[in-house]
Structures are given as C-alpha cells and as structure tokens.
Motif scaffolding. Structure first.
Motif, mmCIF file in Angstrom:
data_model
loop_
_atom_site.group_PDB
_atom_site.id
_atom_site.type_symbol
_atom_site.label_atom_id
_atom_site.label_comp_id
_atom_site.label_asym_id
_atom_site.label_seq_id
_atom_site.Cartn_x
_atom_site.Cartn_y
_atom_site.Cartn_z
ATOM 1 N N UNK A 120 0.829 -1.202 0.000
ATOM 2 C CA UNK A 120 0.000 0.000 0.000
ATOM 3 C C UNK A 120 0.868 1.258 0.000
ATOM 4 N N UNK A 121 1.922 1.244 0.789
ATOM 5 C CA UNK A 121 2.830 2.392 0.863
ATOM 6 C C UNK A 121 3.520 2.619 -0.481
ATOM 7 N N UNK A 122 3.912 1.525 -1.142
ATOM 8 C CA UNK A 122 4.544 1.651 -2.457
ATOM 9 C C UNK A 122 3.580 2.245 -3.474
ATOM 10 N N UNK A 123 2.311 1.857 -3.387
ATOM 11 C CA UNK A 123 1.317 2.389 -4.320
ATOM 12 C C UNK A 123 1.099 3.881 -4.098
ATOM 13 N N UNK A 124 1.075 4.294 -2.820
ATOM 14 C CA UNK A 124 0.929 5.720 -2.522
ATOM 15 C C UNK A 124 2.132 6.504 -3.031
ATOM 16 N N UNK A 125 3.325 5.964 -2.812
ATOM 17 C CA UNK A 125 4.544 6.632 -3.283
ATOM 18 C C UNK A 125 4.563 6.719 -4.810
ATOM 19 N N UNK A 168 1.917 6.864 -6.788
ATOM 20 C CA UNK A 168 0.967 7.899 -7.187
ATOM 21 C C UNK A 168 1.559 9.291 -7.019
ATOM 22 N N UNK A 169 2.366 9.460 -5.978
ATOM 23 C CA UNK A 169 2.983 10.764 -5.730
ATOM 24 C C UNK A 169 4.067 11.078 -6.744
ATOM 25 N N UNK A 170 4.596 10.051 -7.411
ATOM 26 C CA UNK A 170 5.701 10.254 -8.360
ATOM 27 C C UNK A 170 5.298 9.955 -9.799
ATOM 28 N N UNK A 171 4.011 9.755 -10.031
ATOM 29 C CA UNK A 171 3.552 9.387 -11.367
ATOM 30 C C UNK A 171 2.653 10.468 -11.937
ATOM 31 N N UNK A 172 2.836 10.783 -13.210
ATOM 32 C CA UNK A 172 1.992 11.754 -13.882
ATOM 33 C C UNK A 172 0.623 11.132 -14.142
ATOM 34 N N UNK A 173 -0.428 11.757 -13.653
ATOM 35 C CA UNK A 173 -1.763 11.161 -13.722
ATOM 36 C C UNK A 173 -2.295 11.057 -15.146
#
Length: 382
Positions: free
Chosen positions: A218-223, A225-230
């Motif tokens: 879950x933490x990796x997915x949040x990280x 999302x924070x580093x990925x262009x939507x």
C-alpha cells in the motif's frame, strides 16, 4: 514425565486465534480492497475459523458417520488452497486456468475426504500432505524473485510463517508414516496438542506477516501515485529529479557516460486552441505511449510538464550512439495521429546533453538539453 496441555484451553485458544485472524484479515481487506490476493486470504481465514469450530463440535458431540471430519477437512483444504492462490495473485501471477483448476480441486477434496471419513489415519495423511504442498508453495511464492530487497523483507515474515507451518506438518507426517505412537490425529496425543499449539502461533505470525506485506504494498502504491503523472502514467518531475540525482551519484563513482534527452511537441499550443484542452490531453497520452515503445528497457522516460518529456539513457558511450537513439525516438514519435475525427501531424523537437561532457549537475544537464532542443526547433522552422 510428559507435559500435557489442557485440551479445552487449547481448543478455545485455537478458536479465538482463528476468529481474531479473520477479523484482522477483514480489516486489511477493507483497507486494501483492490489489492490482489487479500480477499482470498480473508476468505481463507474465515474457512479456517469454520473448520476449527467444526472440529471442536465434532470432538465434543461426535457426529455420526464421519460427517464432522468430512466437513472440517474439506473446508480446511479449501482454505489452504485459497492461501496459495492469494499468494500467487498478491505477487502478480494471476491465471484463469490455474484458478479453474483449483476450483475443480474442491469437489475432489470432498470425494476423497468422504472415502476416508471413517479412517482418521488415511484422512489425516491426505489432508496434511495436500496442506504441506499448499503452505510451502505459498511461502515460496511470496519471496520468489521479488522486485527489490525491500519487497523481499516485507514479504519475508509471512513467507517464513507459511514455510514453518509446512515444515511442522512435514514433521508430523514423518512421525505418523514412520509408525511412531507419539503422533496421531487425536487430541489425546501430547504430540498433537503441541503440534496444534505451535501451528496456532505460526498462524498468528503469518497473519502479522501478511499485514506487513500489505502495508508495504500500500505504501509503495501511494509513493508511486505521488511520483507518477496522472495523465500519461509516466514518472513526473519529482521522480525525474530523484532518478537524475541517483544516476549522477552512481556514474560519478563509475565514470559511466549517460545522456539526458528532452523533447516537446511542435506547435502544441495550436492543438489546444483549435481542438480544446481535452484533445491536447489525448495527444499527450498518445505521445507518452509512443515514447514507451521508442525507448529501451534500460532507459528512463518521464514527463517534465506541459508538452515536455524527458529521457535518461544509460550506457551512451559515444556521440554516434546518442545520434542513433535520438533518430529512433524521433521516428517513433513523429507521424499522423487521429484526433476527434480529424488527423493531425505530430512533430517533435529533441535536444540532448551528455554527462560529463555537457555538465555534472542536474540543472546543468537539463539546461544544456533544453538549449539543444530549442536549437532543433529553430532548425525545423527554417
């Protein structure tokens, strides 16, 4: 003198742990509903609870014709099968054929358990042999070829717990098949009582390990999302800066040469003005898809912002390799694109800078690549 465990206390502890495990897995599933495998693990803990209750009731009331053993063993085998399927899905190995095969095993479990319902020895050997395979396979799946050392460490506790459960089952099987009188599937055996006690504790460790693995995922997915262009799904400026700084630190020690490449879309503003910003977004998404196909597996591509994109290319040993790479990227990106019933012609401008020739800091390399890109843009307008 053999130390005996109170069977009533042991049974109540086992039931309580099973119920607690289900509650914990239910909460994990509620928090991570879209995480593969978690739902199956939750159902497995529910089935384990049902199996434990069935076994306890059967021991207390002695259901006739082996019905209690039939229900308890079949449910337990199905639960262990779901543990393995959950581990495989959690690691990204989803397969419809495998799932159909596992589902087909359930009626097989029922048939074999029915045939052995009045023979505790044969039923126990079958149940524990199958469970052994499922548990060892699930533990191995959690740590097999993980993407990083961090993922390995996050999955390790759950994997070790599954493997220990498997080894515990293997130990008892060896005793039983070896004809030892110390082992058996009856609760009157002190060996069986300690077996249940150890198994219950390993099960708690497994649940705790799964919570750690799910938290890490879950933490990796949040990280991410924070580093990925939507819009494009490519790394964003934050991730680009991190990657460039990391690469500089690595290559300054090894003297490896790499290239920073920047590109943008010629006359992109006209696309927005003529067709609207939603059409412009479609163009950016399509260009990102083309860019993924254009770069090598070892390259790192991202979106800087607006219509500007970034590529970090490792192992660029000379200018000829860089020239060939830029030409290949241009060939992949340039071309016709369907847009809202129209066809537009996409052209890009590309600039590059190499480390350490053109700079040895992120700002210097990006500045040189940007300057080179605008020189290319001017040449195309001439």
């Amino acid at each position: 003198m053999t130390l005996q465990l109170d069977i009533t206390t042991l049974a109540l502890m086992f039931i309580t742990l099973a119920i607690t495990s289900f509650i914990v897995m239910f909460l994990i599933w509620r928090i991570n509903r879209n995480m593969p495998g978690v739902l199956l693990w939750m159902v497995a803990t529910l089935l384990n609870t049902a199996s434990a209750l069935t076994t306890l009731l059967n021991a207390q009331f002695g259901w006739a014709d082996g019905w209690g053993a039939l229900v308890g063993s079949s449910i337990s085998l199905t639960a262990n099968m779901l543990v393995l399927e959950g581990a495989l899905r959690f690691r990204g190995h989803e397969s419809r054929r495998r799932w159909q095969f596992f589902l087909a095993l359930i009626p097989l479990f029922l048939v074999i358990t029915w045939l052995f319902r009045l023979d505790p020895h044969a039923r126990g050997v079958f149940h524990d042999s199958v469970t052994l395979v499922f548990q060892l396979s699930a533990g191995t799946a959690l740590i097999w070829r993980t993407a990083s050392r961090d993922e390995l460490q996050a999955n390790l506790l759950a994997a070790i717990a599954s493997i220990l459960i498997g080894l515990l089952i293997a130990w008892r099987l060896a005793l039983v098949l070896g004809g030892s009188e110390l082992a058996g599937w009856g609760t009157e055996s002190s060996t069986s009582q300690w077996y249940l006690f150890a198994g219950a504790n390993f099960h708690v460790a497994w649940i705790f390990g799964l919570s750690v693995a799910c938290y890490y995922r879950s933490r990796q997915q949040v990280m991410l999302l924070a580093r990925e262009d939507s819009l494009t799904g490519l790394p964003n400026r934050r991730w680009i800066d991190e990657k460039l700084s990391q690469t500089l630190a690595e290559t300054q020690r090894s003297d490896e040469q790499f290239a920073v490449i920047m590109l943008d879309i010629n006359d992109f503003k006209q696309v927005n003005d003529r067709y609207g910003h939603s059409a412009g977004d479609k163009v950016l998404a399509e260009l990102a898809a083309r860019l993924r196909r254009a770069v090598r597996d070892s390259d790192f591509a991202g979106r800087l912002g607006g219509d500007e994109f970034f590529i970090l290319a490792r192992q660029i040993e000379n200018d000829d390799l860089l020239t060939q790479m830029v030409a290949r990227i241009r060939q992949h990106l340039n071309g016709k694109m369907a847009l809202n019933g129209n066809t537009i012609d996409i052209r890009v401008s590309i600039g590059a800078a190499t480390f350490p020739v053109d700079g040895d800091t992120p700002d210097t390399l990006l500045g040189e690549a940007d300057t080179s890109m605008y020189r290319d843009k001017k040449r195309q307008k001439q």
